[in-house]
Design a protein around this motif. Structure first.
Motif, PDB file in Angstrom:
ATOM      1  N   GLN A 193     -27.542  -1.794 -28.954  1.00 57.23           N
ATOM      2  CA  GLN A 193     -28.125  -2.490 -30.108  1.00 57.23           C
ATOM      3  C   GLN A 193     -27.043  -3.192 -30.939  1.00 57.23           C
ATOM      4  OE1 GLN A 193     -30.744  -0.182 -32.610  1.00 57.23           O
ATOM      5  NE2 GLN A 193     -31.963   0.556 -30.884  1.00 57.23           N
ATOM      6  N   VAL A 194     -25.899  -2.548 -31.092  1.00 57.35           N
ATOM      7  CA  VAL A 194     -24.817  -3.175 -31.874  1.00 57.35           C
ATOM      8  C   VAL A 194     -24.513  -4.552 -31.299  1.00 57.35           C
ATOM      9  CG1 VAL A 194     -22.332  -3.096 -32.351  1.00 57.35           C
ATOM     10  CG2 VAL A 194     -23.751  -1.048 -32.725  1.00 57.35           C
ATOM     11  N   HIS A 195     -24.369  -4.615 -29.992  1.00 60.64           N
ATOM     12  CA  HIS A 195     -24.001  -5.899 -29.376  1.00 60.64           C
ATOM     13  C   HIS A 195     -25.136  -6.920 -29.519  1.00 60.64           C
ATOM     14  CE1 HIS A 195     -20.015  -4.904 -27.779  1.00 60.64           C
ATOM     15  NE2 HIS A 195     -20.494  -3.663 -27.789  1.00 60.64           N
ATOM     16  N   GLU A 196     -26.379  -6.449 -29.539  1.00 59.89           N
ATOM     17  CA  GLU A 196     -27.510  -7.357 -29.738  1.00 59.89           C
ATOM     18  C   GLU A 196     -27.512  -7.907 -31.175  1.00 59.89           C
ATOM     19  OE1 GLU A 196     -29.240  -8.769 -27.705  1.00 59.89           O
ATOM     20  OE2 GLU A 196     -31.296  -9.137 -28.364  1.00 59.89           O
ATOM     21  N   TYR A 197     -27.271  -7.019 -32.163  1.00 67.24           N
ATOM     22  CA  TYR A 197     -27.206  -7.502 -33.552  1.00 67.24           C
ATOM     23  C   TYR A 197     -26.042  -8.473 -33.733  1.00 67.24           C
ATOM     24  CZ  TYR A 197     -30.918  -4.618 -35.548  1.00 67.24           C
ATOM     25  OH  TYR A 197     -32.148  -4.085 -35.863  1.00 67.24           O
ATOM     26  N   VAL A 198     -24.925  -8.209 -33.079  1.00 68.20           N
ATOM     27  CA  VAL A 198     -23.776  -9.117 -33.192  1.00 68.20           C
ATOM     28  C   VAL A 198     -24.152 -10.482 -32.610  1.00 68.20           C
ATOM     29  CG1 VAL A 198     -21.403  -9.558 -32.450  1.00 68.20           C
ATOM     30  CG2 VAL A 198     -22.072  -7.250 -33.175  1.00 68.20           C
ATOM     31  N   ARG A 199     -24.842 -10.469 -31.470  1.00 68.85           N
ATOM     32  CA  ARG A 199     -25.279 -11.729 -30.837  1.00 68.85           C
ATOM     33  C   ARG A 199     -26.180 -12.499 -31.795  1.00 68.85           C
ATOM     34  NH1 ARG A 199     -29.314 -13.704 -27.140  1.00 68.85           N
ATOM     35  NH2 ARG A 199     -30.633 -11.845 -27.364  1.00 68.85           N
ATOM     36  N   PHE A 200     -27.129 -11.783 -32.447  1.00 64.59           N
ATOM     37  CA  PHE A 200     -28.027 -12.420 -33.405  1.00 64.59           C
ATOM     38  C   PHE A 200     -27.249 -12.989 -34.600  1.00 64.59           C
ATOM     39  CE2 PHE A 200     -29.678 -11.095 -37.614  1.00 64.59           C
ATOM     40  CZ  PHE A 200     -30.541 -12.150 -37.844  1.00 64.59           C
ATOM     41  N   LEU A 201     -26.386 -12.185 -35.187  1.00 65.61           N
ATOM     42  CA  LEU A 201     -25.672 -12.610 -36.395  1.00 65.61           C
ATOM     43  C   LEU A 201     -24.853 -13.871 -36.117  1.00 65.61           C
ATOM     44  CD1 LEU A 201     -24.566  -9.059 -37.601  1.00 65.61           C
ATOM     45  CD2 LEU A 201     -26.083 -10.598 -38.881  1.00 65.61           C
ATOM     46  N   LYS A 202     -24.152 -13.872 -35.009  1.00 69.10           N
ATOM     47  CA  LYS A 202     -23.300 -15.021 -34.687  1.00 69.10           C
ATOM     48  C   LYS A 202     -24.137 -16.276 -34.411  1.00 69.10           C
ATOM     49  CE  LYS A 202     -19.697 -14.531 -31.939  1.00 69.10           C
ATOM     50  NZ  LYS A 202     -18.481 -14.870 -32.681  1.00 69.10           N
ATOM     51  N   ALA A 203     -25.292 -16.071 -33.775  1.00 63.42           N
ATOM     52  CA  ALA A 203     -26.104 -17.229 -33.369  1.00 63.42           C
ATOM     53  C   ALA A 203     -26.970 -17.773 -34.496  1.00 63.42           C
ATOM     54  CB  ALA A 203     -26.992 -16.820 -32.186  1.00 63.42           C
ATOM     55  N   ARG A 204     -27.435 -16.897 -35.386  1.00 58.86           N
ATOM     56  CA  ARG A 204     -28.491 -17.314 -36.311  1.00 58.86           C
ATOM     57  C   ARG A 204     -28.123 -17.259 -37.794  1.00 58.86           C
ATOM     58  NH1 ARG A 204     -33.819 -17.066 -34.229  1.00 58.86           N
ATOM     59  NH2 ARG A 204     -33.724 -18.020 -32.156  1.00 58.86           N
ATOM     60  N   VAL A 205     -27.040 -16.613 -38.167  1.00 60.56           N
ATOM     61  CA  VAL A 205     -26.821 -16.367 -39.604  1.00 60.56           C
ATOM     62  C   VAL A 205     -25.593 -17.130 -40.099  1.00 60.56           C
ATOM     63  CG1 VAL A 205     -26.541 -14.602 -41.384  1.00 60.56           C
ATOM     64  CG2 VAL A 205     -27.849 -14.080 -39.303  1.00 60.56           C
TER      65      VAL A 205
END
Ligand SMILES: Cc1cc2nc3c(=O)[nH]c(=O)nc-3n(C[C@H](O)[C@H](O)[C@H](O)COP(=O)(O)OP(=O)(O)OC[C@H]3O[C@@H](n4cnc5c(N)ncnc54)[C@H](O)[C@@H]3O)c2cc1C
Length: 447
Positions: free
Chosen positions: A267-279
């Motif tokens: 999950q950590v790596h998924e949240y990191v992927r989201f943060l970098k891509a969308r925020v």
């Protein structure tokens, strides 16, 4: 285990007070016991002090109650904060809702300051030592066995403090406990992480949460929790997060805990992927580290002389034998993708009320020579969701260590410690036992 079964195991240490677990509660307990004159040993399974506070988190809650500005917890916990402030390794993070103002610290500095505080107090510390058995004389615990690099060793003391988080000692000694099983749900587990090179100001929290909901709804990102914290730290452009959520896990089951560690990391790596891509603000960020272990909010708890309840929290109840106070709301993470908050006093908004934590919550009903402190105290699931903040764990630890030293020096069991003496000793050591500028209304204390 009976005393005759361990005769072959060498005795490594014998003294007055043995503290098992070097987290917030255990470090405070050992420091308090040694300062009270007890020969004290602190035993910790990992290679550092600070426990969950050092391995998973970076913010102490519970020193302040939401809705008021004066502190409600002092003592060793606050002394620790002052040392961190003096080194510019901590700062107060104002927050009038949720858990109230927090103290955000650098976890590496925390480990060092706990080393210093325990050493200065004269605590002997064994790291990389895991308590695996207890030795009983009838219903009284007399020794524990710990696994070390030298093999099994016996550690003997007049009083044992169980600050293991998981009530390891109380469980092995046969004390009555509440524990997760098919019926008893526990709060989800969380792996935290830190990111470097973030411009936190670029996205306010409400917008971050909106982007989380949008990303989860799109199906492009698997985000089990669509709120949570990404906050500034002592280090420039470094943020600490509390976002992941691994639900329906029994943290006492070895297979389930192992799977939860892997799921948390995924999950950590998924949240990191989201943060970098969308925020906005996270585009050039990078993962600095994942918590040293997954954070366990709740596992075994003592069923002690008194069980703190939801009603005690919501009615802001006071007790003649209280050893600390708490203003943190019931914070229940087990509600789908969000978190439920219920404030002390039962009001919809924070009022600054606190309730007391009785000494009896640290005392087993059925095992002598043992005091429990920290997140394995005697409390129901709901009350625990309020009282588990680290400031309260440190305060419980200070009370447990002081009581253990009083018991050891008098030759009496912890349950026979005079509560007036205990409370006086705690106040002399800077513990805040009641609200100074308060008025009692119908048994509640209002500000
Ligand atoms: C994800 C998460 C987020 C949280 N957020 C916050 C927050 O922001 N602020 C806050 O104030 N609180 C927060 N909490 C709650 C708080 O962190 C805990 O309740 C608190 O740290 C518990 O302290 P403790 O001393 O009881 O246990 P711990 O800090 O867990 O310490 C127990 C120690 O005992 C050791 N141990 C265990 N078994 C043995 C054994 N057999 N032999 C030897 N040693 C042993 C462990 O290694 C550990 O070091 C959070 C908790 C979680 C899990």
């Amino acid at each position: 285990m009976s005393a005759s079964g361990v005769q072959e195991i060498p005795v490594l240490w014998r003294g007055d007070v043995l503290v098992v677990g070097g987290g917030s509660a255990g470090c405070a307990a050992a420091t308090a016991a040694a300062r009270s004159g007890a020969r004290t040993l602190l035993v910790e399974a990992t290679g550092f002090l600070g426990g969950t506070g050092a391995a998973v988190l970076d913010t102490f809650y519970g020193f302040y109650a939401p809705g008021r500005s004066d502190r409600v917890v002092g003592g060793i916990g606050w002394e620790l904060c002052e040392r961190l402030f003096a080194r510019e390794q901590a700062f107060e993070r104002p927050n009038t809702y949720g858990a109230g103002t927090g103290v955000t610290y650098e976890p590496e500095a925390l480990k060092l300051v706990w080393d210093e505080l325990t050493e200065e107090a004269g605590v002997a510390t064994l790291l990389h030592a895991t308590v695996s058995q207890v030795v009983m004389d009838g219903d009284r615990i007399t020794e524990v066995v710990a696994e070390t690099k030298a093999g099994s060793v016996r550690l003997a003391a007049s009083v044992v403090v169980d600050a293991s988080g998981d009530a390891e000692v109380a469980w092995r000694a046969g004390a009555a406990l509440e524990r997760p099983d098919g019926q008893q749900r526990v709060q989800p587990l969380t792996a935290t992480f830190r990111l470097g090179n973030v411009d936190l100001a670029a996205t306010p929290t409400a917008e971050l949460h909106r982007l989380m909901r949008e990303a989860a709804a799109s199906g492009e990102f698997a985000l089990p929790r669509t709120e949570g914290s990404a906050h500034r730290t002592v280090l420039p452009r470094v943020v600490h997060t509390n976002m992941t959520r691994v639900s329906d896990v029994n943290p006492l089951d070895p297979w389930e805990l192992s799977a939860a560690e892997r799921e948390g990391r995924r999950q950590v790596h998924e949240y990191v992927r989201f943060l970098k891509a969308r925020v906005p603000g996270y585009e050039e960020s990078y993962l600095l580290g994942v918590s040293g272990r997954i954070g366990v909010r709740e596992s075994r708890r003592l069923v002690g002389e008194y069980v703190l309840t939801r009603d005690d929290v919501l009615s802001a109840r006071r007790f003649p034998d209280e050893i600390t106070q708490c203003g943190a709301p019931i914070e229940d993470h087990a509600a789908g993708s969000s978190t439920i908050w219920q404030y002390v006093g039962g009001d919809a908004d924070p009022t600054g009320l606190t309730y007391g934590v009785p000494y009896r919550c640290l005392l087993p009903r059925d095992v002598a020579g043992l005091v429990v402190a920290g997140r394995c105290l005697s409390a129901t699931h709901d009350a625990h969701a309020s009282v588990r903040s680290m400031a309260q764990c440190m305060a419980m630890g200070q009370a447990a260590g002081t009581a253990a030293a009083l018991a050891a020096s008098s030759g009496r069991p912890p349950a026979a410690v005079d509560v007036t003496d205990l409370r006086r000793a705690l106040e002399e050591a800077g513990v805040l036992l009641d609200q100074p500028s308060s008025a009692r209304v119908d048994g509640r204390v209002s500000q």
